[in-house]
Design a protein around this motif. Structure first.
Motif, short mmCIF file in Angstrom:
data_model
loop_
_atom_site.label_atom_id
_atom_site.label_comp_id
_atom_site.label_asym_id
_atom_site.label_seq_id
_atom_site.Cartn_x
_atom_site.Cartn_y
_atom_site.Cartn_z
N LEU A 1 0.83 -1.21 0.00
CA LEU A 1 0.00 0.00 0.00
C LEU A 1 0.86 1.26 0.00
O LEU A 1 0.62 2.21 -0.75
CB LEU A 1 -0.92 0.01 1.23
N TYR A 2 1.87 1.26 0.84
CA TYR A 2 2.75 2.42 0.95
C TYR A 2 3.60 2.58 -0.32
O TYR A 2 3.82 3.70 -0.79
CB TYR A 2 3.66 2.27 2.17
N ILE A 3 4.05 1.47 -0.86
CA ILE A 3 4.87 1.52 -2.07
C ILE A 3 4.08 2.13 -3.22
O ILE A 3 4.59 2.97 -3.98
CB ILE A 3 5.37 0.11 -2.43
N ARG A 4 2.81 1.74 -3.36
CA ARG A 4 1.98 2.29 -4.43
C ARG A 4 1.78 3.79 -4.27
O ARG A 4 1.84 4.55 -5.24
CB ARG A 4 0.62 1.58 -4.46
N LEU A 5 1.54 4.22 -3.03
CA LEU A 5 1.33 5.64 -2.79
C LEU A 5 2.61 6.44 -3.05
O LEU A 5 2.57 7.49 -3.69
CB LEU A 5 0.84 5.87 -1.36
N ILE A 6 3.73 5.94 -2.55
CA ILE A 6 4.99 6.66 -2.71
C ILE A 6 5.42 6.72 -4.17
O ILE A 6 5.93 7.75 -4.64
CB ILE A 6 6.09 6.01 -1.84
N LYS A 7 5.20 5.65 -4.92
CA LYS A 7 5.52 5.67 -6.35
C LYS A 7 4.78 6.80 -7.05
O LYS A 7 5.34 7.53 -7.87
CB LYS A 7 5.15 4.32 -6.99
N SER A 8 3.50 6.94 -6.73
CA SER A 8 2.70 8.00 -7.33
C SER A 8 3.11 9.37 -6.82
O SER A 8 3.13 10.36 -7.56
CB SER A 8 1.21 7.77 -7.06
N PHE A 9 3.44 9.45 -5.53
CA PHE A 9 3.85 10.71 -4.92
C PHE A 9 5.11 11.25 -5.60
O PHE A 9 5.22 12.45 -5.90
CB PHE A 9 4.09 10.48 -3.43
#
Length: 214
Positions: free
Chosen positions: A27-35
């Motif tokens: 979940l965090y990896i997906r958000l950070i990639k987009s961020f």
């Protein structure tokens, strides 16, 4: 430092130089990639959904109704009140930030307040397949048609009956199948797709609805 604290620090500092490998949870990896990409690959609603899942995941790990909260900037690349309201995130608007948190979804019409939340098991990542044992049932021509060496038996007699019922449906008929987690519901539509229904000779369409959040 856990994923949640690291994420909050990253947002506070607007630090897009942080490595994705610093995070271990998908979940965090997906958000950070987009961020890192300025959320160019996601809508504001997508971001709000991800934030809700992250908040609930952290709340589940804490237990005792200790709801996790994040401070999210009010800038245009982040969700606004509109998106938070749509996905069930509660918020307090501060100077340049929203303080957001998400509570478990447990409406009255599905069983009352003493029932465990609908989305608790999903975000707390309980492995429902642990310690589940089914009495396998001997294979038949339907399973053999898959030509899969690792699928040699039905997991249970219920799975076998479900497969045979699905493959025997006549045109216009409807079949509802309910099997426990881990008992092999996916095999049913795989066989329907491979073999076809009784009257269609494999010329029909198999529509599969998977009720998960990605």
């Amino acid at each position: 430092m856990n994923n949640f604290t690291l994420l909050q620090n990253c947002i506070n500092d607007n630090n897009i130089d942080i490595g994705i490998t610093s995070f271990s949870h998908p979940l965090y990896i997906r958000l950070i990639k987009s961020f890192i990409n300025g959320f160019s690959d996601k809508s504001l609603l997508d971001i709000a959904v991800l934030l809700r899942q992250i908040l609930l995941n952290e709340s589940a790990s804490r237990g005792n109704n200790d709801f996790a909260s994040l401070r999210i900037p009010t800038s245009s690349i982040w969700p606004s009140e509109k998106e938070y309201n749509k996905v069930g995130i509660e918020f307090t608007k501060l100077d340049k930030y929203f303080s957001i948190h998400a509570k478990w979804w447990n409406p009255d019409w599905i069983g009352g307040s003493d029932r465990q939340s609908v989305d608790f098991n999903a975000v707390s990542e309980i492995n429902a397949r642990d310690n589940v044992h089914f009495k396998s049932t001997e294979t038949d021509i339907f399973l053999k048609s898959l030509n899969q060496e690792d699928i040699i038996n039905y997991k249970s007699s219920d799975q076998q009956r479900a497969v045979r019922s699905a493959l025997s449906l006549d045109s216009g008929e409807t079949l509802a199948i309910s099997l426990p987690t881990g008992e092999g519901k996916s095999l049913i539509f795989q066989l329907v797709d491979l073999i076809g229904f009784s009257e269609t000779n494999n010329n029909g369409l198999t529509l599969v609805v998977v009720p998960t959040v990605t």
